[in-house]
Scaffold this motif. Structure first.
Motif, PDB file in Angstrom:
ATOM      1  N   THR A 195       0.837  -1.181   0.000  1.00 44.72           N
ATOM      2  CA  THR A 195       0.000   0.000   0.000  1.00 44.72           C
ATOM      3  C   THR A 195       0.879   1.240   0.000  1.00 44.72           C
ATOM      4  OG1 THR A 195      -0.127  -0.046   2.396  1.00 44.72           O
ATOM      5  CG2 THR A 195      -1.901  -1.129   1.210  1.00 44.72           C
ATOM      6  N   GLU A 196       0.313   2.323  -0.498  1.00 46.68           N
ATOM      7  CA  GLU A 196       1.056   3.574  -0.560  1.00 46.68           C
ATOM      8  C   GLU A 196       1.069   4.225   0.813  1.00 46.68           C
ATOM      9  OE1 GLU A 196       0.503   7.926  -2.593  1.00 46.68           O
ATOM     10  OE2 GLU A 196      -0.283   6.180  -3.642  1.00 46.68           O
ATOM     11  N   PHE A 197       2.221   4.708   1.247  1.00 46.78           N
ATOM     12  CA  PHE A 197       2.338   5.391   2.536  1.00 46.78           C
ATOM     13  C   PHE A 197       1.760   6.786   2.407  1.00 46.78           C
ATOM     14  CE2 PHE A 197       4.958   8.059   5.464  1.00 46.78           C
ATOM     15  CZ  PHE A 197       4.369   7.606   6.634  1.00 46.78           C
ATOM     16  N   THR A 198       0.851   7.115   3.278  1.00 42.88           N
ATOM     17  CA  THR A 198       0.212   8.430   3.277  1.00 42.88           C
ATOM     18  C   THR A 198       0.488   9.093   4.623  1.00 42.88           C
ATOM     19  OG1 THR A 198      -1.823   7.385   4.016  1.00 42.88           O
ATOM     20  CG2 THR A 198      -1.602   7.759   1.659  1.00 42.88           C
ATOM     21  N   PRO A 199       1.523   9.908   4.706  1.00 43.45           N
ATOM     22  CA  PRO A 199       1.914  10.467   6.003  1.00 43.45           C
ATOM     23  C   PRO A 199       0.821  11.282   6.686  1.00 43.45           C
ATOM     24  CG  PRO A 199       3.483  11.093   4.279  1.00 43.45           C
ATOM     25  CD  PRO A 199       2.377  10.336   3.632  1.00 43.45           C
ATOM     26  N   LEU A 200       0.083  12.095   5.942  1.00 46.83           N
ATOM     27  CA  LEU A 200      -0.934  12.931   6.562  1.00 46.83           C
ATOM     28  C   LEU A 200      -2.065  12.085   7.140  1.00 46.83           C
ATOM     29  CD1 LEU A 200      -1.857  15.764   7.248  1.00 46.83           C
ATOM     30  CD2 LEU A 200      -2.964  15.875   5.023  1.00 46.83           C
ATOM     31  N   MET A 201      -2.566  11.149   6.369  1.00 43.56           N
ATOM     32  CA  MET A 201      -3.640  10.283   6.853  1.00 43.56           C
ATOM     33  C   MET A 201      -3.152   9.395   8.003  1.00 43.56           C
ATOM     34  SD  MET A 201      -6.389  11.058   5.330  1.00 43.56           S
ATOM     35  CE  MET A 201      -7.527   9.721   5.432  1.00 43.56           C
ATOM     36  N   SER A 202      -1.913   8.924   7.920  1.00 42.01           N
ATOM     37  CA  SER A 202      -1.351   8.100   8.994  1.00 42.01           C
ATOM     38  C   SER A 202      -1.230   8.908  10.277  1.00 42.01           C
ATOM     39  CB  SER A 202       0.016   7.561   8.587  1.00 42.01           C
ATOM     40  OG  SER A 202      -0.097   6.774   7.431  1.00 42.01           O
ATOM     41  N   PHE A 203      -0.779  10.145  10.155  1.00 36.07           N
ATOM     42  CA  PHE A 203      -0.645  11.031  11.314  1.00 36.07           C
ATOM     43  C   PHE A 203      -2.020  11.318  11.920  1.00 36.07           C
ATOM     44  CE2 PHE A 203      -0.341  15.342  13.157  1.00 36.07           C
ATOM     45  CZ  PHE A 203       0.606  15.088  14.140  1.00 36.07           C
ATOM     46  N   ALA A 204      -2.993  11.606  11.067  1.00 40.09           N
ATOM     47  CA  ALA A 204      -4.350  11.889  11.544  1.00 40.09           C
ATOM     48  C   ALA A 204      -4.939  10.662  12.241  1.00 40.09           C
ATOM     49  CB  ALA A 204      -5.242  12.328  10.387  1.00 40.09           C
ATOM     50  N   GLY A 205      -4.725   9.494  11.671  1.00 41.26           N
ATOM     51  CA  GLY A 205      -5.221   8.259  12.291  1.00 41.26           C
ATOM     52  C   GLY A 205      -4.577   8.018  13.646  1.00 41.26           C
ATOM     53  N   GLY A 206      -3.270   8.242  13.731  1.00 37.91           N
ATOM     54  CA  GLY A 206      -2.574   8.093  15.005  1.00 37.91           C
ATOM     55  C   GLY A 206      -3.079   9.067  16.048  1.00 37.91           C
ATOM     56  N   LEU A 207      -3.335  10.306  15.625  1.00 31.25           N
ATOM     57  CA  LEU A 207      -3.885  11.290  16.552  1.00 31.25           C
ATOM     58  C   LEU A 207      -5.258  10.865  17.072  1.00 31.25           C
ATOM     59  CD1 LEU A 207      -3.017  14.788  15.017  1.00 31.25           C
ATOM     60  CD2 LEU A 207      -2.165  13.795  17.138  1.00 31.25           C
ATOM     61  N   LEU A 208      -6.097  10.355  16.190  1.00 33.43           N
ATOM     62  CA  LEU A 208      -7.435   9.936  16.606  1.00 33.43           C
ATOM     63  C   LEU A 208      -7.378   8.727  17.541  1.00 33.43           C
ATOM     64  CD1 LEU A 208      -9.414  10.416  13.280  1.00 33.43           C
ATOM     65  CD2 LEU A 208      -9.580  11.784  15.367  1.00 33.43           C
ATOM     66  N   ILE A 209      -6.478   7.791  17.267  1.00 34.13           N
ATOM     67  CA  ILE A 209      -6.322   6.636  18.157  1.00 34.13           C
ATOM     68  C   ILE A 209      -5.836   7.102  19.527  1.00 34.13           C
ATOM     69  CG2 ILE A 209      -4.952   4.550  18.590  1.00 34.13           C
ATOM     70  CD1 ILE A 209      -5.059   4.073  15.515  1.00 34.13           C
ATOM     71  N   LEU A 261      -6.140  10.094  20.833  1.00 33.61           N
ATOM     72  CA  LEU A 261      -7.191  10.885  21.463  1.00 33.61           C
ATOM     73  C   LEU A 261      -8.260   9.988  22.080  1.00 33.61           C
ATOM     74  CD1 LEU A 261      -8.464  13.663  22.041  1.00 33.61           C
ATOM     75  CD2 LEU A 261      -9.570  13.501  19.797  1.00 33.61           C
ATOM     76  N   SER A 262      -8.645   8.933  21.364  1.00 29.85           N
ATOM     77  CA  SER A 262      -9.661   8.026  21.914  1.00 29.85           C
ATOM     78  C   SER A 262      -9.139   7.327  23.162  1.00 29.85           C
ATOM     79  CB  SER A 262     -10.112   7.006  20.868  1.00 29.85           C
ATOM     80  OG  SER A 262      -9.081   6.082  20.579  1.00 29.85           O
ATOM     81  N   ALA A 263      -7.860   6.953  23.172  1.00 32.69           N
ATOM     82  CA  ALA A 263      -7.282   6.305  24.359  1.00 32.69           C
ATOM     83  C   ALA A 263      -7.249   7.262  25.541  1.00 32.69           C
ATOM     84  CB  ALA A 263      -5.880   5.795  24.041  1.00 32.69           C
ATOM     85  N   VAL A 264      -6.876   8.513  25.295  1.00 34.36           N
ATOM     86  CA  VAL A 264      -6.829   9.511  26.366  1.00 34.36           C
ATOM     87  C   VAL A 264      -8.235   9.804  26.892  1.00 34.36           C
ATOM     88  CG1 VAL A 264      -6.331  11.939  26.858  1.00 34.36           C
ATOM     89  CG2 VAL A 264      -4.652  10.554  25.655  1.00 34.36           C
ATOM     90  N   LEU A 265      -9.193   9.965  25.988  1.00 33.47           N
ATOM     91  CA  LEU A 265     -10.566  10.255  26.415  1.00 33.47           C
ATOM     92  C   LEU A 265     -11.163   9.097  27.213  1.00 33.47           C
ATOM     93  CD1 LEU A 265     -12.011  12.087  23.280  1.00 33.47           C
ATOM     94  CD2 LEU A 265     -11.409  13.071  25.503  1.00 33.47           C
ATOM     95  N   LEU A 266     -10.851   7.872  26.809  1.00 36.33           N
ATOM     96  CA  LEU A 266     -11.345   6.713  27.556  1.00 36.33           C
ATOM     97  C   LEU A 266     -10.728   6.684  28.959  1.00 36.33           C
ATOM     98  CD1 LEU A 266     -13.104   4.167  27.534  1.00 36.33           C
ATOM     99  CD2 LEU A 266     -11.114   2.925  26.665  1.00 36.33           C
ATOM    100  N   SER A 323      -2.751  -2.827  21.286  1.00 38.75           N
ATOM    101  CA  SER A 323      -3.322  -1.517  21.615  1.00 38.75           C
ATOM    102  C   SER A 323      -3.195  -1.226  23.107  1.00 38.75           C
ATOM    103  CB  SER A 323      -4.780  -1.420  21.162  1.00 38.75           C
ATOM    104  OG  SER A 323      -5.565  -2.453  21.724  1.00 38.75           O
ATOM    105  N   GLY A 324      -3.425  -2.229  23.933  1.00 33.00           N
ATOM    106  CA  GLY A 324      -3.307  -2.021  25.373  1.00 33.00           C
ATOM    107  C   GLY A 324      -1.876  -1.738  25.805  1.00 33.00           C
ATOM    108  N   HIS A 325      -0.946  -2.561  25.324  1.00 28.15           N
ATOM    109  CA  HIS A 325       0.457  -2.377  25.697  1.00 28.15           C
ATOM    110  C   HIS A 325       1.117  -1.251  24.900  1.00 28.15           C
ATOM    111  CE1 HIS A 325       0.977  -5.637  28.499  1.00 28.15           C
ATOM    112  NE2 HIS A 325       0.548  -6.543  27.633  1.00 28.15           N
ATOM    113  N   GLY A 326       0.945  -1.290  23.572  1.00 29.61           N
ATOM    114  CA  GLY A 326       1.673  -0.370  22.702  1.00 29.61           C
ATOM    115  C   GLY A 326       1.216   1.067  22.777  1.00 29.61           C
ATOM    116  N   ILE A 327      -0.064   1.288  22.918  1.00 26.72           N
ATOM    117  CA  ILE A 327      -0.563   2.658  22.950  1.00 26.72           C
ATOM    118  C   ILE A 327      -0.701   3.149  24.387  1.00 26.72           C
ATOM    119  CG2 ILE A 327      -2.508   4.155  22.367  1.00 26.72           C
ATOM    120  CD1 ILE A 327      -3.008   2.216  19.977  1.00 26.72           C
ATOM    121  N   CYS A 328      -1.445   2.413  25.173  1.00 21.66           N
ATOM    122  CA  CYS A 328      -1.752   2.884  26.529  1.00 21.66           C
ATOM    123  C   CYS A 328      -0.654   2.573  27.531  1.00 21.66           C
ATOM    124  CB  CYS A 328      -3.076   2.280  26.990  1.00 21.66           C
ATOM    125  SG  CYS A 328      -4.447   2.698  25.909  1.00 21.66           S
TER     126      CYS A 328
END
Length: 138
Positions: free
Chosen positions: A2-16, A18-23, A102-107
């Motif tokens: 797949t083609e690397f899309t830095p902007l979309m990847s960055f936005a996706g990481g931010l949303l992930i 943000l959801s972890a922090v909000l939870l 997700s539990g170990h790597g993000i949170c």
């Protein structure tokens, strides 16, 4: 590939993130998908309502993205059997590792948990090794 899309990847990481922090802020819980899904299996976890809402959001978000005019282009370069075998191996790893990526790597890493840092380094090392072996050796 797949083609690397830095902007979309960055936005996706931010949303992930943000959801972890909000939870964590709202419920005091870690956004580990294995525990969230496990809490929806019988017998139901006492926190099943927020877990169902969290999982529904994770499933419905891509559909809303497409409905809003976005496109999702993906390719699954392996067979269904390989996906099933990978899922079983991942399930075994989640059980022995007391959590998922997700539990170990993000949170966990965000909380500087030593156990989560070791777990993340371990599954990343094996992910690199497996990718190398499958693409360059076998």
């Amino acid at each position: 590939m797949t083609e690397f899309t830095p902007l979309m990847s960055f936005a996706g990481g931010l949303l992930i993130g943000l959801s972890a922090v909000l939870l964590m802020l709202s419920w005091g819980r870690i956004a580990g998908m294995t525990a969230i899904i496990g809490g929806l299996l019988p017998p139901l976890d006492p926190d099943w309502k927020w877990k169902a809402a969290f999982l529904a959001g994770a499933v419905l978000a891509p559909a809303l993205f497409v409905f809003a005019g976005g496109t999702v282009d993906y390719d699954v370069p392996v067979s269904a059997a390989a996906l099933i075998i990978g899922g079983i191996i991942t399930g075994i790893g989640v059980t022995f590792g007391s959590g998922c990526t997700s539990g170990h790597g993000i949170c966990g890493m965000a909380r500087f948990s030593r156990r989560s840092i070791v777990a993340t380094l371990t599954f990343m090392a094996f992910a690199f090794l497996t990718t190398f072996l499958i693409r360059h050796v076998f």
